[in-house]
Scaffold this active site. Sequence first.
Site, PDB file in Angstrom:
ATOM      1  N   ASN A 121       6.612  16.886  -7.154  1.00 36.35           N
ATOM      2  CA  ASN A 121       6.651  16.449  -5.760  1.00 36.35           C
ATOM      3  C   ASN A 121       5.384  15.633  -5.500  1.00 36.35           C
ATOM      4  OD1 ASN A 121       6.714  16.129  -3.024  1.00 36.35           O
ATOM      5  ND2 ASN A 121       6.556  18.319  -2.517  1.00 36.35           N
ATOM      6  N   TRP A 122       5.553  14.344  -5.419  1.00 32.51           N
ATOM      7  CA  TRP A 122       4.382  13.461  -5.291  1.00 32.51           C
ATOM      8  C   TRP A 122       3.820  13.453  -3.874  1.00 32.51           C
ATOM      9  CZ3 TRP A 122       6.306   8.528  -8.438  1.00 32.51           C
ATOM     10  CH2 TRP A 122       6.506   8.916  -9.769  1.00 32.51           C
ATOM     11  N   LYS A 123       4.549  14.033  -2.928  1.00 33.85           N
ATOM     12  CA  LYS A 123       4.113  14.088  -1.523  1.00 33.85           C
ATOM     13  C   LYS A 123       3.732  12.675  -1.042  1.00 33.85           C
ATOM     14  CE  LYS A 123       2.991  18.908  -2.167  1.00 33.85           C
ATOM     15  NZ  LYS A 123       2.207  20.076  -1.800  1.00 33.85           N
ATOM     16  N   HIS A 174      10.737  22.107   2.453  1.00 36.02           N
ATOM     17  CA  HIS A 174       9.377  22.266   1.912  1.00 36.02           C
ATOM     18  C   HIS A 174       8.473  22.823   3.009  1.00 36.02           C
ATOM     19  CE1 HIS A 174       5.421  21.362   0.310  1.00 36.02           C
ATOM     20  NE2 HIS A 174       6.013  21.411  -0.874  1.00 36.02           N
ATOM     21  N   GLU A 202       5.585  22.114   3.920  1.00 30.98           N
ATOM     22  CA  GLU A 202       4.883  21.128   4.758  1.00 30.98           C
ATOM     23  C   GLU A 202       5.821  20.587   5.840  1.00 30.98           C
ATOM     24  OE1 GLU A 202       3.398  18.950   1.390  1.00 30.98           O
ATOM     25  OE2 GLU A 202       2.181  20.726   0.953  1.00 30.98           O
ATOM     26  N   GLU A 240       8.064  28.835  -2.970  1.00 30.50           N
ATOM     27  CA  GLU A 240       6.722  28.269  -2.843  1.00 30.50           C
ATOM     28  C   GLU A 240       5.952  29.042  -1.776  1.00 30.50           C
ATOM     29  OE1 GLU A 240       6.540  23.964  -4.444  1.00 30.50           O
ATOM     30  OE2 GLU A 240       6.901  23.888  -2.308  1.00 30.50           O
ATOM     31  N   GLY A 276      -1.507  23.877  -2.929  1.00 31.02           N
ATOM     32  CA  GLY A 276      -2.686  23.020  -2.782  1.00 31.02           C
ATOM     33  C   GLY A 276      -3.986  23.801  -2.654  1.00 31.02           C
ATOM     34  N   SER A 298       0.247  25.508  -6.837  1.00 25.43           N
ATOM     35  CA  SER A 298      -0.890  25.437  -7.762  1.00 25.43           C
ATOM     36  C   SER A 298      -0.493  25.645  -9.221  1.00 25.43           C
ATOM     37  CB  SER A 298      -1.993  26.420  -7.343  1.00 25.43           C
ATOM     38  OG  SER A 298      -2.491  26.082  -6.055  1.00 25.43           O
ATOM     39  N   GLY A 318       3.008  20.064  -7.397  1.00 30.07           N
ATOM     40  CA  GLY A 318       2.457  19.086  -6.454  1.00 30.07           C
ATOM     41  C   GLY A 318       1.327  18.315  -7.109  1.00 30.07           C
ATOM     42  N   GLY A 319       0.105  18.730  -6.841  1.00 27.38           N
ATOM     43  CA  GLY A 319      -1.092  18.002  -7.293  1.00 27.38           C
ATOM     44  C   GLY A 319      -1.061  17.601  -8.763  1.00 27.38           C
TER      45      GLY A 319
HETATM   46  P1  13P Z   1       0.530  22.104  -5.481  1.00 24.96           P
HETATM   47  O1  13P Z   1       1.060  22.148  -6.877  1.00 24.96           O
HETATM   48  O2  13P Z   1      -0.386  20.955  -5.205  1.00 24.96           O
HETATM   49  O3  13P Z   1      -0.034  23.436  -5.048  1.00 24.96           O
HETATM   50  O4  13P Z   1       1.803  21.838  -4.517  1.00 24.96           O
HETATM   51  C1  13P Z   1       2.934  22.615  -4.664  1.00 24.96           C
HETATM   52  C2  13P Z   1       4.024  22.025  -3.869  1.00 24.96           C
HETATM   53  O5  13P Z   1       4.006  22.025  -2.654  1.00 24.96           O
HETATM   54  C3  13P Z   1       5.147  21.385  -4.589  1.00 24.96           C
HETATM   55  O6  13P Z   1       6.202  21.106  -3.739  1.00 24.96           O
END
Ligand code: 13P
Length: 251
Positions: free
Chosen positions: A9-11, A95, A97, A167, A173, A213, A234-235
């Site tokens: 997920n590149w956000k 998600h 967020e 999640e 994050g 994470s 994510g990251g």
């Molecule tokens: P991180 O891997 O940056 O914690 O993010 C997880 C995430 O929200 C994937 O959708």
Amino acid sequence: MRRSYVAGNWKMNLDRQGARSLAAAVREHVTARTRADVALFPPFVYLADVVQVIAGASIRVGGQNLCDQGVGAFTGEISAAMLSDVGARVALIGHSERRHVYAEGDAAVQRKVARALAGALEVMLCVGETLGERESGRTEEIVRTQLSAALQGVAARDLARIALAYEPVWAIGTGRNATPDQAQAVHAYLRGLIGGLYDDGQAERLRILYGGSVKPDNAKQLMGMADIDGVLVGGASLQPEAFCAILDSGK
Ligand code: 13P
């Protein structure tokens, strides 16, 4: 046995060139020997570029969100049909967020799931509790409410197009991942819920990913757990070496 599923997920990161090069690096790495299904979720505006770059490779591309309405006067929104039209195959829905930063409730999540399925997309449905909810012993109640609301009206035959992602909000994050045991316990609980809502066979086939994470150094242990069928990253998905190392950690 469920095939591993690793998604990035590149956000709201990268620029167009960065999205193209990251997709190209993943494409380079994914071969017929790759043991996991792979999905990339770029920002909407780079979907077409990523679809073009990965053409012919065994990689799914998906939208990070979609509109809960079909077509019309919904300024700023993207429909299921538009996602399909540019070659996206999956929609990431619910998600944390979206839920917490943009106040998306269970009812909106349910409408989005229905729209995605009606539009012939696959769904990656996210659920997860906040730190406060976990500390007050409400993890199961929260994920149960989110899951049953989102799947309301989803026919058993459509479950094959859904993957879940657990999640925990407190792990996203933050660098603080759930331990494999903590994640496994919730995954097993979710699978049990699916067994109750549908049947045991469907529950056995459903893939449940963990997100929060995930890094190359914890991916293997997480995916080694009985009910953890993949990871939503994510990251670390923004770094080609890290994401490819995670890809290689599948069962
Ligand atoms: P991180 O891997 O940056 O914690 O993010 C997880 C995430 O929200 C994937 O959708």
